[in-house]
Design a protein around this motif. Structure first.
Motif, PDB file in Angstrom:
ATOM      1  N   LEU A   1      14.037  27.311 -27.981  1.00  0.00           N
ATOM      2  CA  LEU A   1      14.656  28.503 -27.379  1.00  0.00           C
ATOM      3  C   LEU A   1      15.133  29.403 -28.507  1.00  0.00           C
ATOM      4  O   LEU A   1      15.840  28.949 -29.414  1.00  0.00           O
ATOM      5  CB  LEU A   1      15.821  28.100 -26.474  1.00  0.00           C
ATOM      6  N   PHE A   2      14.758  30.688 -28.449  1.00  0.00           N
ATOM      7  CA  PHE A   2      15.196  31.661 -29.451  1.00  0.00           C
ATOM      8  C   PHE A   2      16.038  32.737 -28.782  1.00  0.00           C
ATOM      9  O   PHE A   2      15.643  33.310 -27.764  1.00  0.00           O
ATOM     10  CB  PHE A   2      13.993  32.324 -30.132  1.00  0.00           C
ATOM     11  N   ASN A   3      17.213  32.995 -29.338  1.00  0.00           N
ATOM     12  CA  ASN A   3      18.064  34.097 -28.912  1.00  0.00           C
ATOM     13  C   ASN A   3      18.376  34.898 -30.172  1.00  0.00           C
ATOM     14  O   ASN A   3      19.358  34.647 -30.866  1.00  0.00           O
ATOM     15  CB  ASN A   3      19.350  33.564 -28.274  1.00  0.00           C
TER      16      ASN A   3
ATOM     17  N   PRO B   1      26.147  32.341 -42.064  1.00  0.00           N
ATOM     18  CA  PRO B   1      26.234  33.788 -41.838  1.00  0.00           C
ATOM     19  C   PRO B   1      26.577  34.107 -40.398  1.00  0.00           C
ATOM     20  O   PRO B   1      26.184  33.411 -39.480  1.00  0.00           O
ATOM     21  CB  PRO B   1      24.817  34.272 -42.186  1.00  0.00           C
ATOM     22  N   LYS B   2      27.342  35.186 -40.227  1.00  0.00           N
ATOM     23  CA  LYS B   2      27.701  35.635 -38.884  1.00  0.00           C
ATOM     24  C   LYS B   2      26.575  36.478 -38.298  1.00  0.00           C
ATOM     25  O   LYS B   2      25.864  37.175 -38.999  1.00  0.00           O
ATOM     26  CB  LYS B   2      28.982  36.476 -38.938  1.00  0.00           C
ATOM     27  N   SER B   3      26.427  36.393 -36.979  1.00  0.00           N
ATOM     28  CA  SER B   3      25.439  37.243 -36.318  1.00  0.00           C
ATOM     29  C   SER B   3      26.028  38.632 -36.117  1.00  0.00           C
ATOM     30  O   SER B   3      27.230  38.847 -36.267  1.00  0.00           O
ATOM     31  CB  SER B   3      25.043  36.632 -34.976  1.00  0.00           C
ATOM     32  N   ARG B   4      25.175  39.571 -35.731  1.00  0.00           N
ATOM     33  CA  ARG B   4      25.640  40.949 -35.560  1.00  0.00           C
ATOM     34  C   ARG B   4      26.584  41.086 -34.375  1.00  0.00           C
ATOM     35  O   ARG B   4      27.502  41.886 -34.383  1.00  0.00           O
ATOM     36  CB  ARG B   4      24.442  41.871 -35.353  1.00  0.00           C
ATOM     37  N   THR B   5      26.360  40.290 -33.348  1.00  0.00           N
ATOM     38  CA  THR B   5      27.140  40.463 -32.120  1.00  0.00           C
ATOM     39  C   THR B   5      28.204  39.396 -31.935  1.00  0.00           C
ATOM     40  O   THR B   5      29.167  39.604 -31.226  1.00  0.00           O
ATOM     41  CB  THR B   5      26.208  40.446 -30.900  1.00  0.00           C
ATOM     42  N   ASP B   6      28.009  38.225 -32.517  1.00  0.00           N
ATOM     43  CA  ASP B   6      28.958  37.125 -32.355  1.00  0.00           C
ATOM     44  C   ASP B   6      29.602  36.876 -33.714  1.00  0.00           C
ATOM     45  O   ASP B   6      28.991  36.322 -34.611  1.00  0.00           O
ATOM     46  CB  ASP B   6      28.233  35.867 -31.868  1.00  0.00           C
TER      47      ASP B   6
ATOM     48  N   ASN C   1      21.420  35.175 -33.033  1.00  0.00           N
ATOM     49  CA  ASN C   1      21.046  34.317 -34.156  1.00  0.00           C
ATOM     50  C   ASN C   1      21.035  32.836 -33.756  1.00  0.00           C
ATOM     51  O   ASN C   1      21.550  31.976 -34.477  1.00  0.00           O
ATOM     52  CB  ASN C   1      21.992  34.544 -35.335  1.00  0.00           C
ATOM     53  N   ILE C   2      20.457  32.565 -32.591  1.00  0.00           N
ATOM     54  CA  ILE C   2      20.450  31.192 -32.069  1.00  0.00           C
ATOM     55  C   ILE C   2      19.015  30.672 -31.998  1.00  0.00           C
ATOM     56  O   ILE C   2      18.125  31.343 -31.477  1.00  0.00           O
ATOM     57  CB  ILE C   2      21.084  31.139 -30.667  1.00  0.00           C
TER      58      ILE C   2
END
Length: 314
Positions: A195-197, A253-258, A201-202
Motif C-alpha cells: 500500500l502506498f500513500n 524525515p517528516k512528510s509534507r502534511t503529517d 509518505n507511507i
C-alpha cells in the motif's frame, strides 16, 4: 521457559452442549479423543454450575468480565474448583463468566494444574488488550518429562477450545516476522500486498497467510487518526496499537502534511480484514480491497480475490 503453542494442529471437531438450550447459558465443550472437559457458566447460573460433578474436580479456571472499561480475566487453579470459585464469588464483583477446565476422569493432580495455571498466565500476559486480575505470577512446578509432555499437549487443546467458546484473552495480534521478502504464489503459498500513500509518505507491506491478513514489520503508518470519525472502530484500534508499541515512533524525515516523525510497525500485526489494516496504516477509514495491491503489480486485492474465485473448479 515460556510455553509456545504449536504453529498448527490437525483438524478437530468441537462438541458443544448447551445445557439451557441458550448460547449464553451454561454449556460444556469437549473434543473427541481429548481427555479435557470445559464447563462455561454465566455468573447468574454459577450456583447450579458448581453443583455439577466436574465442578468438584481438580483443574484450572478463568473468571472473565470487564473492569475499568476493559476486558479482564483472573486465572487460577484448585484441587476442588467449586470451592475456590465460591470464594471468588464473595470477593470479586467484576466477573460475569466462569470457565472451568478439567478432565472427564478427574486425573489432574496439584502439580499438573499449577503448571497449566502458570502457562495460561504467561500467554495472557502477552496480550496487552486484557487486564489480568492476578496479583502474582506463579512459578511452574517441576514435572517429570512424560507429565510435562502431557500437559503441553493438554494446553494445545485448551488454547484451541477457549477462543472457540469466546474466550479470546490468549489471542495475540502480533506474529513473528516472516523471513520471506517478496514474491507470491499459488493456492498454498503466501500472497504479498503493498500500500502506498505518497501524500503522507507511507509505504506498507502485508501478506495473506493461513487466512490471516498480516501487516509486516517495518511498514509505515500514520502517526495519528486523521479522520473526524474519532469514535470509529478502527480509530480505537489505531490508538491501541500505538499505546501498546506495535506501532512505534522512529527518527526520520517528516512528510509534507503529517508533521510528526515516522511511525512503523515494530512487529508483524494481524488484522481481521484488508480494510482494517488499510485504515490503521492511513489513519482514516479506507477500503482496503482497493488500496492494497499485489506487490510489484497494479492488481488490487479485490481484483486478485475475484480472480481466485473465478479460477475455482466446482
Amino acid at each position: 521457559m515460556i510455553y509456545q503453542p504449536p504453529a498448527e494442529l490437525r483438524s478437530r471437531a468441537l462438541q458443544l452442549f448447551f445445557k439451557d438450550g441458550r448460547s449464553d447459558g451454561m454449556r460444556t465443550a469437549e473434543i473427541f479423543n481429548w481427555s479435557g472437559h470445559v464447563l462455561i457458566s454465566p455468573r447468574t447460573r454459577i450456583g447450579e454450575a458448581l453443583k455439577r460433578t466436574e465442578a468438584r474436580y481438580t483443574g484450572v479456571y478463568l473468571l472473565t468480565g470487564d473492569k475499568d472499561g476493559k476486558a479482564c480475566v483472573y486465572i487460577g487453579e484448585a484441587i476442588e474448583l467449586s470451592e475456590r470459585i465460591r470464594q471468588h464469588a464473595s470477593k470479586k464483583d467484576w466477573w460475569n463468566t466462569a470457565v472451568m477446565v478439567t478432565t472427564s476422569a478427574n486425573n489432574l493432580n496439584k502439580a499438573h494444574v499449577m503448571f497449566l495455571e502458570a502457562c495460561l498466565l504467561e500467554q495472557a500476559q502477552k496480550v496487552d488488550e486484557v487486564i489480568i486480575d492476578n496479583d502474582r505470577t506463579p512459578n511452574k512446578p517441576e514435572l517429570s518429562e512424560p507429565d510435562e509432555a502431557n500437559m503441553k499437549e493438554f494446553l494445545d487443546y485448551t488454547f484451541m477450545v477457549l477462543p472457540a467458546i469466546g474466550i479470546d484473552c490468549f489471542i495475540r495480534r502480533t506474529r513473528p516476522p516472516t523471513k520471506e521478502t517478496g514474491g507470491s504464489g499459488g493456492e498454498n503459498e503466501t500472497q504479498k500486498f503493498e500500500l502506498f500513500n505518497r501524500k503522507n509518505n507511507i509505504t506498507a507491506y502485508a501478506r495473506l497467510e493461513n487466512g490471516e491478513f498480516i501487516v509486516e514489520t517495518g511498514s509505515r503508518a500514520r502517526s495519528s487518526w486523521a479522520s473526524q470519525q474519532s469514535e470509529h472502530t478502527y480509530a480505537r484500534l489505531h490508538s491501541q496499537l500505538l499505546r501498546t508499541g506495535v506501532i512505534e515512533e522512529k527518527e526520520g524525515p517528516k512528510s509534507r502534511t503529517d508533521q510528526s516523525r515516522i511511525h512503523v510497525f515494530s512487529e508483524d500485526c494481524v488484522f481481521q480484514s484488508p480494510s482494517a489494516a488499510a485504515a490503521v496504516v492511513n489513519g482514516r477509514p479506507a477500503n482496503g480491497r482497493t488500496e492494497w495491491k499485489i506487490r510489484g503489480q497494479d492488481t488490487t486485492y479485490e481484483q486478485w480475490e475475484r480472480d481466485q474465485l473465478d479460477s475455482l473448479v466446482i
